[in-house]
Design a protein around this motif. Sequence first.
Motif, PDB file in Angstrom:
ATOM      1  N   SER A   1     -12.331   8.832 -10.379  1.00 37.55           N
ATOM      2  CA  SER A   1     -11.173   9.637 -10.247  1.00 37.55           C
ATOM      3  C   SER A   1      -9.432  10.483 -10.259  1.00 37.55           C
ATOM      4  N   GLU A   2      -9.421  10.596 -11.636  1.00 38.02           N
ATOM      5  CA  GLU A   2      -9.195  11.586 -11.325  1.00 38.02           C
ATOM      6  C   GLU A   2      -8.679  12.744 -11.866  1.00 38.02           C
TER       7      GLU A   2
ATOM      8  N   ALA B   1      -9.183  13.828  -8.568  1.00 36.34           N
ATOM      9  CA  ALA B   1      -7.302  14.566  -7.544  1.00 36.34           C
ATOM     10  C   ALA B   1      -7.511  16.181  -9.245  1.00 36.34           C
TER      11      ALA B   1
ATOM     12  N   GLN C   1      -6.598  19.516  -6.431  1.00 38.55           N
ATOM     13  CA  GLN C   1      -5.408  20.192  -7.082  1.00 38.55           C
ATOM     14  C   GLN C   1      -5.389  21.489  -7.689  1.00 38.55           C
TER      15      GLN C   1
ATOM     16  N   TYR D   1     -17.067  14.369  -3.600  1.00 36.65           N
ATOM     17  CA  TYR D   1     -16.559  12.529  -4.031  1.00 36.65           C
ATOM     18  C   TYR D   1     -17.267  11.839  -3.645  1.00 36.65           C
TER      19      TYR D   1
ATOM     20  N   LYS E   1      -5.039   9.186   0.392  1.00 39.94           N
ATOM     21  CA  LYS E   1      -4.506  10.546  -0.787  1.00 39.94           C
ATOM     22  C   LYS E   1      -5.349  11.504  -0.694  1.00 39.94           C
ATOM     23  N   TYR E   2      -6.381  10.843  -1.291  1.00 43.64           N
ATOM     24  CA  TYR E   2      -7.612  12.236  -1.419  1.00 43.64           C
ATOM     25  C   TYR E   2      -7.875  12.681  -0.671  1.00 43.64           C
TER      26      TYR E   2
ATOM     27  N   ALA F   1      -5.683  15.480   0.536  1.00 43.86           N
ATOM     28  CA  ALA F   1      -5.735  16.798  -0.013  1.00 43.86           C
ATOM     29  C   ALA F   1      -7.041  17.495  -0.405  1.00 43.86           C
TER      30      ALA F   1
ATOM     31  N   VAL G   1      -2.446   9.832  -9.750  1.00 46.67           N
ATOM     32  CA  VAL G   1      -2.844  10.965  -8.871  1.00 46.67           C
ATOM     33  C   VAL G   1      -2.045  11.104  -7.626  1.00 46.67           C
ATOM     34  N   PHE G   2      -1.636  12.233  -7.743  1.00 45.24           N
ATOM     35  CA  PHE G   2      -1.028  12.475  -6.388  1.00 45.24           C
ATOM     36  C   PHE G   2      -0.211  12.040  -6.543  1.00 45.24           C
TER      37      PHE G   2
END
Length: 403
Positions: free
Chosen positions: A159-160, A163, A167, A174, A197-198, A201, A327-328
Motif C-alpha cells: 500500500s505504501e 501510494a 506520487q 495495484y 484516495k488511491y 490519485a 499515505v496521501f
Amino acid sequence: MATQAKHFNYLLIGGGMAADQAAAGIRSIDQNGTIAILSADVDEPYARPALSKKLWVDETFQESDTDFKTAEKQNVEIHLQTTVTKIDPAAHQVETAAGTTYAYDKLLLATGVKANTLPNLPNSDLIVALRSKADYRKIRAFSGQQKQVLVVGNGYIGSEIAAGLIQSDTQVSYVIDTPHLFDKKFPANLSQQLEEKYQQAGVKFYPSKRATAVKIPDHRVILTLDDGTELAGDGLVLGLGSHSDYRLAQTASLKLDKNGVIVNKNLQTSDPDIYAAGDLISYPDPILGQTKSEHVMHATKSGFAAGQNMAGQTTAYNYTPYFYSWVFDVSWEAIGTIRTDLTMYQEKLGVKGNLTYYFDQNDTLQGILKWNAKVNLNHLRNLLSQHPQLTELKKVLPLTQVD
C-alpha cells in the motif's frame, strides 16, 4: 594451521535498525568494549521505513539521509555482505558462509525478516520484493517518467509503495487479493475512504485477484492474474508480507515457540550470553502477553534495551509497540489486535478523525485504531492495559458500532 577467530566483546548479527540501536544501547553503558556488526546487506544500517514512504513523497529527502552512520557514531566495525551460518555457543563463536570465524563475549541475534515472494519468478532486477535499500534503487530505476509499475500485495509495503509511486510520476496498477484495501483490518468506512484516495490519485485497482505467473519478454514485465488477465509494466513490486528465518537460532539450540526465538523480559534467550531483538523474537509484552511484533518501533526499542542488557545494565523491555502508516493525507496508528472479525465500535474525533475499538467475543477490548486523530498513544496503551469491557466504555465514550 587454523586462523584464530577475531574476538569482539559484542557481536551483533544483522545490519538493520535493531542492530544500530543495540550498538547505541551498548555505548550508553560501555564506551570502550569492542563491537562488530555482521550484516548480509550491501549497505550499512539505515532507516528502512523511508524506502516505501518518505523517499517517494519528499523531494528534499535523499537516500543518503536514511544512513545512520552507525560505525562512526558508535565506534562499530561493520562487515557487509556477511552471512552467518552457524553459532557455536559453547565456543562463543560464529561461522560465516565464507568460512570466517568470529568470537564473542555477548551475541545479539537481530536478523529481521525476509520478504515473501512468488514461486518460479524470473531472475530480474525488474522484479522486486521490497525490503532493502538495494531493492529501493531497483524500483527507482524502472519508475518515474510516467512508466507503468505493477504492485502486488494488500499490506503495509504494497500500500505504501503504490501510494509513493503514484506520487512520483509513475502509473500504478495495484493487485490485491481482497475486495477492498485493508478490509481485514479496517472497518468498511475507513477501508473505502483509504481506497478512494488511491483512486483519486490515479491508481488502477485489481481487487480479489492473485498473481499466478510472471514473464519478462523484451525488458517488460507481464503479470498473469488468476482470472487470466495479463498486465504489462516496466517493473513489478511485491508487497506480500514477510517471514523470519530461524535456522541460525536452531544451530545454537535456542528455544523457540510459535512466535519466534523465546526471550525473557531482558531480551535474553535460553543461552545467557545470546540476546535477540526485533522481528524474530517471542517476548513477554506487559499488555499483550507472550507475542511477537514486526514493526520498526519494536525493532529500535528492543534493540536498544538488548544492547544495554548485553553491556551489564538490567533493562526490562516493557514497550508495547504500535503499527503505523501514512499515505496521501491519511495517517493511522494501531495498538493491540485489529481485525474485522472482531466487534468494532467507533468514536468520532473532529471532522476527519476517529478511534476504532476492537472487542472479542467476551466484549473485552483487544485493540485500538487511531485514524487522523491527535491522541496520545500512551493514553491508548493505558486504556488497553486495563482490558475494559464494552459496557464500561459505552458509559464514558460516544461509541457507534461499525462493520
